[in-house]
Design an enzyme around this catalytic site. Structure first.
Site, PDB file in Angstrom:
ATOM      1  N   LEU A  39      -2.346   6.967   0.051  1.00 29.95           N
ATOM      2  CA  LEU A  39      -3.007   5.984   0.363  1.00 29.95           C
ATOM      3  C   LEU A  39      -2.406   5.330   1.558  1.00 29.95           C
ATOM      4  O   LEU A  39      -1.089   5.209   1.779  1.00 29.95           O
ATOM      5  CB  LEU A  39      -3.070   5.051  -0.918  1.00 29.95           C
ATOM      6  CG  LEU A  39      -3.733   5.524  -2.034  1.00 29.95           C
ATOM      7  CD1 LEU A  39      -3.768   4.285  -3.065  1.00 29.95           C
ATOM      8  CD2 LEU A  39      -5.190   5.855  -1.834  1.00 29.95           C
ATOM      9  N   ASP A  40      -3.198   4.707   2.584  1.00 35.00           N
ATOM     10  CA  ASP A  40      -2.638   3.833   3.513  1.00 35.00           C
ATOM     11  C   ASP A  40      -1.867   2.998   3.129  1.00 35.00           C
ATOM     12  O   ASP A  40      -2.123   2.225   2.011  1.00 35.00           O
ATOM     13  CB  ASP A  40      -3.978   3.260   4.308  1.00 35.00           C
ATOM     14  CG  ASP A  40      -4.587   4.455   5.345  1.00 35.00           C
ATOM     15  OD1 ASP A  40      -4.225   5.459   5.304  1.00 35.00           O
ATOM     16  OD2 ASP A  40      -5.762   3.885   5.672  1.00 35.00           O
ATOM     17  N   ARG A  41      -0.879   2.339   3.928  1.00 38.98           N
ATOM     18  CA  ARG A  41       0.021   1.352   3.568  1.00 38.98           C
ATOM     19  C   ARG A  41      -0.836  -0.019   3.091  1.00 38.98           C
ATOM     20  O   ARG A  41      -0.243  -0.478   2.351  1.00 38.98           O
ATOM     21  CB  ARG A  41       0.940   1.157   4.751  1.00 38.98           C
ATOM     22  CG  ARG A  41       2.125  -0.073   4.303  1.00 38.98           C
ATOM     23  CD  ARG A  41       3.084  -0.207   5.518  1.00 38.98           C
ATOM     24  NE  ARG A  41       2.433  -0.853   6.637  1.00 38.98           N
ATOM     25  CZ  ARG A  41       2.124  -2.297   6.579  1.00 38.98           C
ATOM     26  NH1 ARG A  41       2.673  -3.048   5.970  1.00 38.98           N
ATOM     27  NH2 ARG A  41       1.502  -2.667   7.847  1.00 38.98           N
TER      28      ARG A  41
END
Length: 294
Positions: A135-137
């Site tokens: 997942l994106d940060r």
């Protein structure tokens, strides 16, 4: 010697295994000094570098081109992310976490210790824990990990093959002129060194179902592909950028210690057939995306 057995030689330190470097050939001390400076030279002289046979490198070690050495990286100074990582589910094979905003999935660049992977390895005492996807940060929500190295590939293949149904929730403005539901298709390209992914002419490689599920601006996003920043790009392309997005449509500088405005994007649910047990798995985040006032 394999990487796995080499890690037994070096051990896991601060929940991180050693970094792997491929050599150009010749004196290891000279090459690492030229490439990485005095800190790398000091590691060699201190006996903190080993080759791919598990032998400690010293000032006289010469290795052929393409061979490997392993060493512990120097950890960057990081701003602690002040949010917990609840575990939604755990068994002998997998761990499902409810990742908070602002925490990267795994070490990369300036984010090493402050990542879901490293923090969960320490929290759960699982040194071989690995993410099956990312997942994106800035995105929160359901994140699947495998507990043992030999399982990782089987679960990663599910995500690579599109065999995992993923559902996201997002908050954005409402525009009656944007007809929904709809399927957004485009060609998304993310180039190294550039913060934003862009839509370019050509055959579509990204597809998202966008639905408005409540009049206060709650959207359900169902990606049918998994391009970098896909959901954020597609919502911005509709003129409905996700609230709190510092990249789309415009890049906004946010201080590393500023956690006041999280991206209103949540990986709310994943569903798949387990490749080990054959059973149907369904996991949902306990987080919410609250309405954002005017």
């Amino acid at each position: 010697m394999t990487i796995c057995s080499l890690r037994v030689v070096l051990g896991v330190r601060e929940a991180l295994g050693p970094a792997r470097l491929r050599l150009r050939g010749g004196s290891v001390l000279a090459e690492l000094t030229v490439r990485f400076g005095e800190p790398a030279r000091a590691k060699v002289l201190a006996g903190e570098v080993v080759d791919d046979d598990g032998v400690v490198v010293d000032a006289h070690t010469v290795r052929p081109p393409g061979s490997l050495v392993f060493l512990y990286r120097d950890l960057p100074d990081e701003v602690p992310v002040p949010f917990d990582i609840p575990v939604l589910y755990r068994d002998d094979d997998i761990v499902v976490a409810d990742k908070p905003h602002f925490l990267a999935t795994m070490p990369r660049g300036s984010h090493v210790v402050q990542t879901a992977l490293v923090r969960l390895r320490c929290q759960l005492g699982l040194p071989e824990l690995s993410p099956a996807h990312r997942l994106d940060r800035l995105t929160a929500g359901v994140l699947l990990f495998t507990t043992r190295r030999e399982l990782r590939g089987r679960y990663q293949k599910l995500f690579a093959a599109g065999a995992v149904r993923k559902t996201y929730l997002a908050r954005a403005a409402v525009d009656p002129a944007v007809l929904l539901p709809r399927v957004v298709r485009s060609r998304i390209v993310k180039r190294r060194g550039q913060l934003q992914a862009v839509c370019e002419p050509g055959a579509p490689n990204a597809q998202t179902v966008v639905e408005l599920v409540s009049p206060d601006g709650l959207y359900r996003l169902t990606p049918r592909t998994g391009r970098t920043h896909q959901l954020r790009v597609h919502m911005a392309s509709l003129g409905l950028p996700i609230i709190g997005d510092p990249l789309y449509p415009n890049v906004i500088q946010v201080a590393a210690h500023d956690f006041s405005l999280p991206l209103q994007l949540l990986a709310q649910r994943i569903e798949f057939d387990d490749p080990v047990t054959g059973s149907r798995r369904e996991f949902s985040s306990r987080r919410v995306t609250p309405p954002v006032g005017p």
